[in-house]
Write an enzyme that holds these catalytic residues in place. Sequence first.
Site, mmCIF file in Angstrom:
data_model
loop_
_atom_site.group_PDB
_atom_site.id
_atom_site.type_symbol
_atom_site.label_atom_id
_atom_site.label_comp_id
_atom_site.label_asym_id
_atom_site.label_seq_id
_atom_site.Cartn_x
_atom_site.Cartn_y
_atom_site.Cartn_z
ATOM 1 C CB ALA A 155 -0.935 -0.011 1.200
ATOM 2 N N GLY A 174 -0.397 4.915 0.243
ATOM 3 C CA GLY A 174 -1.834 4.743 0.054
ATOM 4 C C GLY A 174 -2.465 5.371 -1.182
ATOM 5 C CE LYS A 200 -1.485 2.278 -8.201
ATOM 6 N NZ LYS A 200 -0.266 2.804 -7.526
ATOM 7 C CG ASP A 237 4.432 -0.719 2.281
ATOM 8 O OD1 ASP A 237 4.006 -0.536 1.132
ATOM 9 O OD2 ASP A 237 5.664 -0.659 2.547
ATOM 10 C CG ASP A 277 1.047 -0.338 -6.893
ATOM 11 O OD1 ASP A 277 1.498 -0.524 -8.041
ATOM 12 O OD2 ASP A 277 0.950 0.790 -6.373
ATOM 13 C CB CYS A 328 4.989 2.456 -12.149
ATOM 14 S SG CYS A 328 6.099 2.540 -10.752
HETATM 15 C C1 LIG Z 1 4.941 0.767 -5.961
HETATM 16 S S1 LIG Z 1 5.090 1.044 -4.259
HETATM 17 C C2 LIG Z 1 3.414 1.153 -3.740
HETATM 18 C C3 LIG Z 1 2.715 2.435 -4.103
HETATM 19 C C4 LIG Z 1 1.328 2.531 -3.513
HETATM 20 N N1 LIG Z 1 0.538 1.361 -3.805
HETATM 21 C C5 LIG Z 1 0.604 3.751 -4.046
HETATM 22 O O1 LIG Z 1 -0.294 3.625 -4.882
HETATM 23 O O2 LIG Z 1 0.940 4.864 -3.586
HETATM 24 C C6 LIG Z 1 5.572 -0.522 -3.646
HETATM 25 C C7 LIG Z 1 5.504 -0.677 -2.137
HETATM 26 O O3 LIG Z 1 5.824 -2.030 -1.826
HETATM 27 C C8 LIG Z 1 6.376 -2.016 -0.541
HETATM 28 N N2 LIG Z 1 7.023 -3.328 -0.331
HETATM 29 C C9 LIG Z 1 8.294 -3.708 -0.586
HETATM 30 N N3 LIG Z 1 8.478 -4.998 -0.244
HETATM 31 C C10 LIG Z 1 7.298 -5.452 0.226
HETATM 32 C C11 LIG Z 1 6.863 -6.706 0.733
HETATM 33 N N4 LIG Z 1 7.695 -7.733 0.821
HETATM 34 N N5 LIG Z 1 5.578 -6.821 1.123
HETATM 35 C C12 LIG Z 1 4.730 -5.752 1.039
HETATM 36 N N6 LIG Z 1 5.094 -4.546 0.575
HETATM 37 C C13 LIG Z 1 6.364 -4.395 0.172
HETATM 38 C C14 LIG Z 1 7.285 -0.815 -0.540
HETATM 39 O O4 LIG Z 1 7.563 -0.388 0.769
HETATM 40 C C15 LIG Z 1 6.455 0.189 -1.344
HETATM 41 O O5 LIG Z 1 5.722 1.016 -0.497
#
Ligand SMILES: C[S@@+](CC[C@H](N)C(=O)[O-])C[C@H]1O[C@@H](n2cnc3c(N)ncnc32)[C@H](O)[C@@H]1O
Length: 430
Positions: free
Chosen positions: A241, A244, A246, A264, A311, A364
Amino acid sequence: MKKTEKTPEGAVSRALFIQATQALGAVLAFEFPADAVLSRYFRDNRELGHRDRGFIAETVYAVLRRLRWLRRLAGDKATPRELLLAWFARGEGWPMRNFEGLASATERDWVAGVKAAELGEASLAERADLPDWLAERLMNGFDEAGVLALAQGLNRAAPLDLRANVLKIERDALLARLREDRIGAEPGALSPQAVRLSGKPALQKHPLFLDGSFEVQDEGSQLLGLLVQPKRGELVVDFCAGAGGKTLQLGAMMRSTGRLYAFDVSEKRLAKLKPRMARAGLSNVHPVLIAHENDAKLKRMAGKADRVLVDAPCSGLGTLRRNPDLKWRQSPAAVDEMVAKQGAILAAAARLVRPGGRLVYATCSLLAEENDAVVDAFLEAHPQFRPVSAEGVLEKQGVSLETGERLRLLPHRHDTDGFFAAVMERVANA
Ligand SMILES: C[S@@+](CC[C@H](N)C(=O)[O-])C[C@H]1O[C@@H](n2cnc3c(N)ncnc32)[C@H](O)[C@@H]1O
């Protein structure tokens, strides 16, 4: 900053040029993201006014976009000052008189040389202003003309998009209110929740921002939320997330009912989500910090979620319009590490999906290895999941986009950031 010198029309003061050089030098260390370095630079140089900051930021971003070309013109070992001189000479096409107050006679001779320089034949990566490894990897998904068109799209500045918080305001009402405030705004071409602004007004203090009527969110990112298509009362998981972006969209689409878990591994990012949830008027969001994708906290939710969004953390190369430094800061080794992580997160998140429920994998990134390859490997190893057409899911929500089974958004085609997404469903009796 006060202008203390007389400058020819279109030129800048010597002091501002020096500030831009210092800011560029700090960014080119590539130790931290460019936006963070610039914010810090502006915090440390509070005397800079709004316009000067705008000039410095735009100039630094322009140099980052065209760094390879500028180094060909100015030399591989060009200093930040030389890169800036070369940018103004060739990128901005300044006449020689603009350099008079800025550069010494020797430097002006050098600038004249840069102005006249003719570059020899260029490789694809040089023409696309990309590092070699990245141009090579993009060739797995695009032909040469495609890579060039994409690179051009990625080298343009991104527009500012808002998402109407449908819990609080309809998109048309938001448009009307913005226009009343003389903010140039049009409905987004793709997302029914999107508003595209014509300029880049500062909005953090706007009453409609403060009361949660809108959030800033790229229109392409909004389509990822639509692909999840959550309903009232459902149990939905936003597995990665972050702050946040999304989550807020999903929560509003659920009309603040049901339960929306925001997981997260970053405490800092989740902390940013909390005030945003409050502003958006959402009471259905539950942020949960997890240690990793197999955290024991997830066990009790296995097989229960109606919708799960992954995501995934990715190279971010689809956001080069906003983060042009990423192309120079990323590396093939970092991408390979990311790919392994993406597979592990997708497999862990899939365990939460109930039979008949839906899983959306999104990035992305523009690289096939972070996108199709991750989804192909997942489907191969998880026969209980079957693909669902992204085009069909979007069509049901009034979005007409010929994208086929998997969503692919490209800056030069869709005027959004670059995104990839695949929708999958766990078969009902699996
Ligand atoms: C692309 S960003 C998410 C952006 C967010 N969904 C938004 O729309 O603003 C990817 C996220 O994955 C998290 N992340 C990294 N490894 C992870 C894991 N093993 N499990 C869950 N989240 C993780 C990162 O901390 C980061 O916040």
